[in-house]
Design a protein around this motif. Structure first.
Motif, PDB file in Angstrom:
ATOM      1  N   LYS A  19      12.635  -4.542   4.612  1.00 18.14           N
ATOM      2  CA  LYS A  19      13.461  -3.913   3.346  1.00 18.14           C
ATOM      3  C   LYS A  19      13.787  -5.583   3.248  1.00 18.14           C
ATOM      4  O   LYS A  19      13.332  -5.687   1.284  1.00 18.14           O
ATOM      5  CB  LYS A  19      14.955  -3.364   4.045  1.00 18.14           C
ATOM      6  N   ARG A  58      10.173  -6.355   1.389  1.00 20.68           N
ATOM      7  CA  ARG A  58      10.334  -5.648  -0.292  1.00 20.68           C
ATOM      8  C   ARG A  58      10.769  -6.508  -1.087  1.00 20.68           C
ATOM      9  O   ARG A  58      10.546  -6.923  -2.074  1.00 20.68           O
ATOM     10  CB  ARG A  58      10.590  -4.558   0.406  1.00 20.68           C
ATOM     11  N   THR A  90       3.213  -4.399  -1.092  1.00 19.48           N
ATOM     12  CA  THR A  90       3.868  -3.666  -0.538  1.00 19.48           C
ATOM     13  C   THR A  90       3.005  -2.791  -0.562  1.00 19.48           C
ATOM     14  O   THR A  90       3.917  -1.557  -0.462  1.00 19.48           O
ATOM     15  CB  THR A  90       4.916  -4.324  -1.590  1.00 19.48           C
ATOM     16  N   ASP A  91       2.236  -2.752  -1.088  1.00 15.46           N
ATOM     17  CA  ASP A  91       1.666  -0.852  -1.773  1.00 15.46           C
ATOM     18  C   ASP A  91       1.002  -0.326  -0.257  1.00 15.46           C
ATOM     19  O   ASP A  91       0.118   0.899  -0.086  1.00 15.46           O
ATOM     20  CB  ASP A  91       0.964  -1.020  -3.131  1.00 15.46           C
ATOM     21  N   TYR A  93       2.470  -1.595   5.752  1.00 12.30           N
ATOM     22  CA  TYR A  93       3.306  -2.913   5.378  1.00 12.30           C
ATOM     23  C   TYR A  93       4.495  -2.925   6.805  1.00 12.30           C
ATOM     24  O   TYR A  93       4.601  -4.353   7.161  1.00 12.30           O
ATOM     25  CB  TYR A  93       4.054  -2.729   4.231  1.00 12.30           C
ATOM     26  N   SER A  94       5.260  -2.338   6.437  1.00 12.45           N
ATOM     27  CA  SER A  94       6.152  -2.417   7.778  1.00 12.45           C
ATOM     28  C   SER A  94       5.969  -2.832   9.033  1.00 12.45           C
ATOM     29  O   SER A  94       6.764  -4.282   9.913  1.00 12.45           O
ATOM     30  CB  SER A  94       7.047  -1.208   8.172  1.00 12.45           C
ATOM     31  N   ASP A 106       9.679   4.459   1.235  1.00  8.90           N
ATOM     32  CA  ASP A 106       9.163   3.230   2.112  1.00  8.90           C
ATOM     33  C   ASP A 106      10.193   2.946   3.903  1.00  8.90           C
ATOM     34  O   ASP A 106       9.220   3.689   5.155  1.00  8.90           O
ATOM     35  CB  ASP A 106       9.682   1.677   1.751  1.00  8.90           C
ATOM     36  N   LYS A 141       7.531   5.826   5.996  1.00 11.60           N
ATOM     37  CA  LYS A 141       6.380   5.731   6.018  1.00 11.60           C
ATOM     38  C   LYS A 141       6.356   4.954   7.296  1.00 11.60           C
ATOM     39  O   LYS A 141       5.676   4.694   8.561  1.00 11.60           O
ATOM     40  CB  LYS A 141       5.850   5.037   5.463  1.00 11.60           C
ATOM     41  N   SER A 142       7.573   3.272   7.254  1.00 11.01           N
ATOM     42  CA  SER A 142       7.436   3.052   8.559  1.00 11.01           C
ATOM     43  C   SER A 142       8.204   4.273   9.469  1.00 11.01           C
ATOM     44  O   SER A 142       7.680   3.679  10.956  1.00 11.01           O
ATOM     45  CB  SER A 142       9.085   2.109   8.506  1.00 11.01           C
TER      46      SER A 142
END
Length: 659
Positions: free
Chosen positions: A384, A387, A431-432, A436-437, A482, A485-486
């Motif tokens: 977070k 991002r 970030t897409d 990403y995390s 987001d 997904k993480s």
């Protein structure tokens, strides 16, 4: 809880399973079931079980058969709602001869087939033989709490709760899987169905496999999923907290079902305190709790553990371990994990379950799953912040937020903006990317692969383990938020493959102890997945709804303490003057050359550096020394050593059923 094993003959009489083969398989995992054992055997199938008796202590011996011996079962696990399912089956006219959940499982399968899995609330690995169809059915619980491995060797299909059992069968190939190592040295675990060994696979969580002479198939029956953005639960925070409380209370209630004493772990964090609070509410009598601390105060949480024990007035057993003890028992740890590990954290869990068993307790309730389901880990907050930083990559202020996540790490307190940018800036603006995390963590971990030998690197030929994740991603993942997904990545990779395995089942069952996890009740999981992300991670306040739910019900100091990851000493346990003799032997140049997996010169430099007095090992160096040593041990136990079970060794109180 138990261990299971079996051999399905897909050929002629010359490949029929033998009593000796099944006995050896069970002897290899006898600690999973030290109370009694059983084998069912004919020319087509051999099924075996070692039993840790928890329900119906007198008449629960496996294998069990029903419907005029058409169906036979061996089963490792607990069906927590077996009473309710049994009542439903009895209403259908089915009678029972035992009070075990095992008989409920096989009768449910006989009645409903694989669809019975949707009714089960539990943790299990199941093997059922249908003699009429000539078909073997294997199933694993939704999130992979209980292990189940298999291989194909000629005309034999072989399965077992642990890989060492499979290696007891003659002619089964033993070889280290280099691609599996590359996955572990990126993600901390292999990507299911792969394992660290060639041609050895695992049944993926939430799947079942059927196999017979007509062929085989693997079917998914459950998957972790999240709503698309904007389709979250409409409940208010207070309403959601109340519903979560009801679901969790019932999850704890049914996990207290046992004909033996149930205890709990107290880690000093919110999750174990929550489970203890609910146990105390449901059964106000004396509860036995256990905790482990560290002589190295940088890792110790004893103060919070004792505070929780005092608050709930439990019969508490607390002890601590030294770096030397962690180093010494790391040897046994790897014999049980059967996987390389990148930290020593499983070893204190091994010592903790050992202490539990010394008190003659077989069942413990723990708090695993809360961090994954309710966004407790720093990796969620880190993503977070990254991002937010990515919206203004040149900012010198935004990276400073990362210091808030790790106040217990001295290097983070003193870190300057330039250092934070260098360490946390990897692929900052991507970030897409659906990963990403986790990109930063995986990138840092993958640096351990620099220690691979030229031969191993050459055999990988540019292999990218990220490709394996792409094969298993949820179809609608791109539609999720987001945080979702993480959570998905953390739950389906790290939690299932490492936390519940190397640090969970394998460490507890090594000492004949069963762990139960109410946060991993699928009803709790599915409810949590549907909540708005702000109910879980509110700004940088993790497990927000859980804290609201438990206000006034656990100590305030624990409820509002800063999240501290469970860690254990690494380099001080495995390197330097107090390194155990086996570690020195496994890491010396000749041993490294003999195994051929790692570069001897690079390993020598690492060992020398970590052995210097006052050396501060980096996170990558800590992971490297643990990963290299555990891989060397893996080769020692399962490749170089051809005798895994002593001659004449047998499982306890063995009974054999033959057709």
């Amino acid at each position: 809880m138990c261990g299971i094993a079996g051999i399905l003959n897909l050929g002629g009489l010359e490949t029929a399973p033998t009593e000796q083969q099944l006995t050896s398989m069970l002897a290899a995992i006898r600690y999973r079931g030290p109370d009694e054992s059983g084998i069912y055997l004919n020319h087509r199938i051999g099924l075996g079980n070692v039993r840790l008796s928890i329900l119906d202590l007198s008449s629960g011996l496996q294998p069990i058969s029903v419907r005029d011996k058409r169906y036979w079962i061996v089963y490792n696990g607990e069906l927590f709602n077996y009473i309710e399912i049994r009542r439903e089956l009895e209403r259908l006219g089915i009678s029972f001869v035992t009070n075990t959940d095992t008989e409920v499982v096989i009768q449910a399968y006989a009645q409903w087939g694989p669809q019975c899995l949707h009714q089960f609330i539990g943790q299990f690995a199941i093997a059922i033989w249908d003699s009429q169809k000539g078909e073997l059915f294997l199933a694993r619980d939704r999130v992979g709490i209980r292990p189940l491995f298999y291989t194909r060797s000629g005309d034999r299909f072989i399965f077992c709760s642990e890989i060492k059992g499979i290696f007891q069968v003659p002619d089964v190939r033993r070889a280290i899987n280099h691609k599996g190592l590359s996955q572990i040295f990126s993600f901390w675990t292999t990507i299911t169905p792969d394992t660290p060994f060639e041609d050895i696979f695992e049944i993926p969580p939430g799947h079942y496999l059927t196999i017979g002479k007509e062929g085989s198939s693997i079917t998914r029956y459950w998957n972790l999923t999240f709503p698309g953005n904007g389709n979250y639960s409409r409940l208010s925070l207070s309403e959601a907290a109340e519903e979560l409380r009801g679901l969790f209370k019932d999850a704890v209630r049914i996990r207290l079902r046992a004909d033996v004493e149930v205890a709990a772990y107290l880690s000093g964090g919110i999750d174990s305190s929550v489970t203890t609070a609910f146990i105390h509410e449901l059964e106000p009598g004396v509860l036995n709790t256990f905790s482990i601390g560290f002589s190295d105060k940088a890792f110790d949480e004893t103060t919070y553990q004792l505070e929780a024990a005092k608050y709930f007035n439990t019969n508490h057993t607390a002890f601590s371990c030294t770096s030397g003890e962690i180093g010494r028992f790391f040897y046994d740890t790897i014999r049980h994990t059967e996987f390389p590990v990148l930290r020593t954290a499983p070893t204190p869990m091994y010592l903790l379950s050992k202490k539990v068993r010394e008190h003659n307790i077989k069942v413990v309730i723990t708090g695993e799953g809360a961090d994954e389901m309710l966004a407790g880990y720093n990796i969620f907050k880190e993503a977070k912040i990254r991002r937010f930083w990515a919206n203004n990559p040149q900012s010198d202020i935004r990276p400073l937020l990362l210091k808030k996540l790790y106040p217990y790490l001295p290097m983070m307190k003193e870190a300057k903006t330039s250092v934070l940018k260098m360490f946390f800036g990897y692929k900052l603006t991507e970030t897409d990317n659906p990963y990403y995390s986790h990109l930063l963590r995986w990138h840092n971990t993958s640096r351990i692969q620099n220690y691979f030998s030229g031969a191993v690197s050459g055999s990988l030929g540019g292999y990218d383990p990220l490709d394996e994740i792409g094969k298993n991603l949820a179809e609608n993942l791109s539609q999720w938020g987001d945080l979702a997904k993480s959570q998905y990545l953390e739950s389906t990779i790290f939690m299932s493959g490492y936390l519940l395995s190397s640090q969970g089942d394998r460490m507890a069952m090594a000492n004949s102890v069963e762990g139960r996890y109410p946060f991993l009740d699928h009803r709790v999981i599915e409810f949590a997945a549907g909540l708005p992300e702000s109910y879980k991670l509110n700004s940088l306040n993790e497990k927000f709804i859980l804290k609201k739910m438990m206000q006034g019900k656990i100590p305030e100091s624990i409820l509002h303490r800063h999240k501290q990851a469970y860690r254990a000493p690494v380099s001080s346990s495995l390197a330097g003057a107090q390194a155990p003799d086996y570690a020195k032997e496994m890491l010396n140049e000749s041993a490294i050359r003999h195994t051929g997996i790692f570069d001897p010169e690079k390993v020598n430099k690492l060992v020398d550096k970590l052995g210097q007095p006052g050396n501060q090992a980096t996170e990558v160096e800590n992971m490297a020394i643990a990963g290299i040593l555990s891989t060397q041990l893996l080769d020692h136990f399962f490749i170089s050593d051809t005798i895994l079970v002593a001659p004449g060794e047998k499982p306890a109180n063995l009974r054999i059923f033959k057709d």
